[in-house]
Design an enzyme around this catalytic site. Structure first.
Site, PDB file in Angstrom:
ATOM      1  N   CYS A  81       5.391  86.377 -35.965  1.00 31.83           N
ATOM      2  CA  CYS A  81       5.999  85.534 -34.925  1.00 31.83           C
ATOM      3  C   CYS A  81       5.128  85.491 -33.655  1.00 31.83           C
ATOM      4  O   CYS A  81       4.093  84.836 -33.654  1.00 31.83           O
ATOM      5  CB  CYS A  81       7.415  86.002 -34.643  1.00 31.83           C
ATOM      6  SG  CYS A  81       8.414  84.738 -33.870  1.00 31.83           S
ATOM      7  N   ARG A 110       4.441  77.042 -30.450  1.00 29.05           N
ATOM      8  CA  ARG A 110       5.474  78.024 -30.070  1.00 29.05           C
ATOM      9  C   ARG A 110       6.855  77.386 -30.140  1.00 29.05           C
ATOM     10  O   ARG A 110       7.005  76.191 -29.918  1.00 29.05           O
ATOM     11  CB  ARG A 110       5.251  78.496 -28.625  1.00 29.05           C
ATOM     12  CG  ARG A 110       4.136  79.462 -28.428  1.00 29.05           C
ATOM     13  CD  ARG A 110       4.098  79.897 -26.961  1.00 29.05           C
ATOM     14  NE  ARG A 110       5.263  80.695 -26.575  1.00 29.05           N
ATOM     15  CZ  ARG A 110       5.926  80.533 -25.438  1.00 29.05           C
ATOM     16  NH1 ARG A 110       5.630  79.523 -24.643  1.00 29.05           N
ATOM     17  NH2 ARG A 110       6.926  81.331 -25.129  1.00 29.05           N
ATOM     18  N   HIS A 182       9.943  87.434 -39.730  1.00 28.39           N
ATOM     19  CA  HIS A 182       9.962  88.875 -39.457  1.00 28.39           C
ATOM     20  C   HIS A 182      10.314  89.702 -40.694  1.00 28.39           C
ATOM     21  O   HIS A 182      11.449  90.164 -40.830  1.00 28.39           O
ATOM     22  CB  HIS A 182      10.990  89.166 -38.374  1.00 28.39           C
ATOM     23  CG  HIS A 182      10.690  88.582 -37.046  1.00 28.39           C
ATOM     24  ND1 HIS A 182       9.981  89.262 -36.070  1.00 28.39           N
ATOM     25  CD2 HIS A 182      10.976  87.371 -36.519  1.00 28.39           C
ATOM     26  CE1 HIS A 182       9.857  88.496 -34.997  1.00 28.39           C
ATOM     27  NE2 HIS A 182      10.446  87.338 -35.242  1.00 28.39           N
ATOM     28  N   GLU A 184       9.676  92.679 -41.151  1.00 26.41           N
ATOM     29  CA  GLU A 184       9.962  94.036 -40.694  1.00 26.41           C
ATOM     30  C   GLU A 184      11.446  94.281 -40.454  1.00 26.41           C
ATOM     31  O   GLU A 184      11.882  95.433 -40.333  1.00 26.41           O
ATOM     32  CB  GLU A 184       9.169  94.355 -39.418  1.00 26.41           C
ATOM     33  CG  GLU A 184       9.601  93.631 -38.161  1.00 26.41           C
ATOM     34  CD  GLU A 184       9.057  92.216 -38.038  1.00 26.41           C
ATOM     35  OE1 GLU A 184       8.492  91.701 -39.010  1.00 26.41           O
ATOM     36  OE2 GLU A 184       9.224  91.624 -36.948  1.00 26.41           O
TER      37      GLU A 184
HETATM   38  N1  LIG Z   1      10.450  86.328 -32.472  1.00 21.12           N
HETATM   39  C1  LIG Z   1       9.360  86.077 -31.710  1.00 21.12           C
HETATM   40  O1  LIG Z   1       8.361  86.806 -31.742  1.00 21.12           O
HETATM   41  C2  LIG Z   1       9.494  84.932 -30.744  1.00 21.12           C
HETATM   42  C3  LIG Z   1       8.183  84.384 -30.225  1.00 21.12           C
HETATM   43  C4  LIG Z   1       8.371  83.727 -28.870  1.00 21.12           C
HETATM   44  N2  LIG Z   1       9.301  82.578 -28.971  1.00 21.12           N
HETATM   45  C5  LIG Z   1       7.025  83.263 -28.282  1.00 21.12           C
HETATM   46  O2  LIG Z   1       6.819  82.075 -28.202  1.00 21.12           O
HETATM   47  O3  LIG Z   1       6.196  84.085 -27.969  1.00 21.12           O
END
Ligand SMILES: NC(=O)CC[C@H](N)C(=O)O
Length: 202
Positions: A81, A110, A182, A184
């Site tokens: 992410c 993003r 994710h 994890e």
């Molecule tokens: N779950 C996440 O790591 C979100 C990322 C976050 N929205 C970003 O743009 O950095």
């Protein structure tokens, strides 16, 4: 290499979950907060969190340039992410002063799936990982809009994903892997096992 030493960038984000996943996957995991700690590790995980905050903290803790150098020298890395965002060569919809590591030749958007309330889960196929479909948890996640010729697409949002169907959400370039989601947090260790094998040179 029996149990490689794999660092988790521990400036912000879901560090503990990656430490546990790596320890379950055949590696010894350690938090990384200072440049001198980068020298001893065989691989690095960049966790989920807030990429613009991590970008600032990488500079404050003087980690940005040493980390770029180790990545240029071939350090295996995995980003989930926000970690995917930081590993990109180009980031869309970020702050003008946001830094990135350029370890994967890709353009990442993003918050591509929308606001926090648009976070979702999906079962998807992951190239190179056998068995049941992977339960992918997307939390205000990015997607990949462009990949370079050397980048392998490992997973996409399935057809059931509506307007986002087909969007790229997992990639690999050499020894660097990134996922929008994710693993994890689900208890499924197959992505971390894949990464530990990459660190081992399997
Ligand atoms: N779950 C996440 O790591 C979100 C990322 C976050 N929205 C970003 O743009 O950095």
């Amino acid at each position: 290499m029996t149990r490689p030493l794999v660092g988790v960038l521990a400036l912000q984000g879901d560090v503990r979950e990656h430490l546990a996943a790596l320890n379950d996957s055949g590696a010894d995991a350690v938090g990384i907060r200072r440049p001198e700690e980068l020298e001893k590790i065989d691989g690095l995980v960049i966790p989920g969190g807030e990429s613009t905050t991590m970008s600032k903290l990488l500079q404050i803790f003087e980690l940005l340039e040493p980390l770029k150098a180790r990545l240029r020298d071939g350090l295996p890395a995995y980003g989930s992410c926000a970690g995917m965002i930081l590993l990109a060569s180009e980031i869309l919809d970020t702050r003008p002063d946001a830094q990135h590591l350029g370890a994967i030749d890709m353009t990442v958007r993003r918050n591509a799936f929308g606001r926090q309330v648009d976070s979702f889960e999906s079962d998807l196929e992951f190239e190179g990982i056998v068995g049941d479909p992977m339960r992918a948890v997307f939390i205000r996640a990015p997607w990949v809009e462009r990949v370079g010729d050397d980048v392998q697409v490992l997973a996409r949002v399935p057809e059931s994903g509506g307007a986002a169907a087909g969007r790229i959400v997992a990639v690999r370039q050499g020894s660097v892997v990134a996922t929008s989601f994710h693993p994890e947090v689900t208890g499924d260790r197959r992505v971390h096992e894949l990464f530990v094998d990459i660190v081992r040179g399997v």
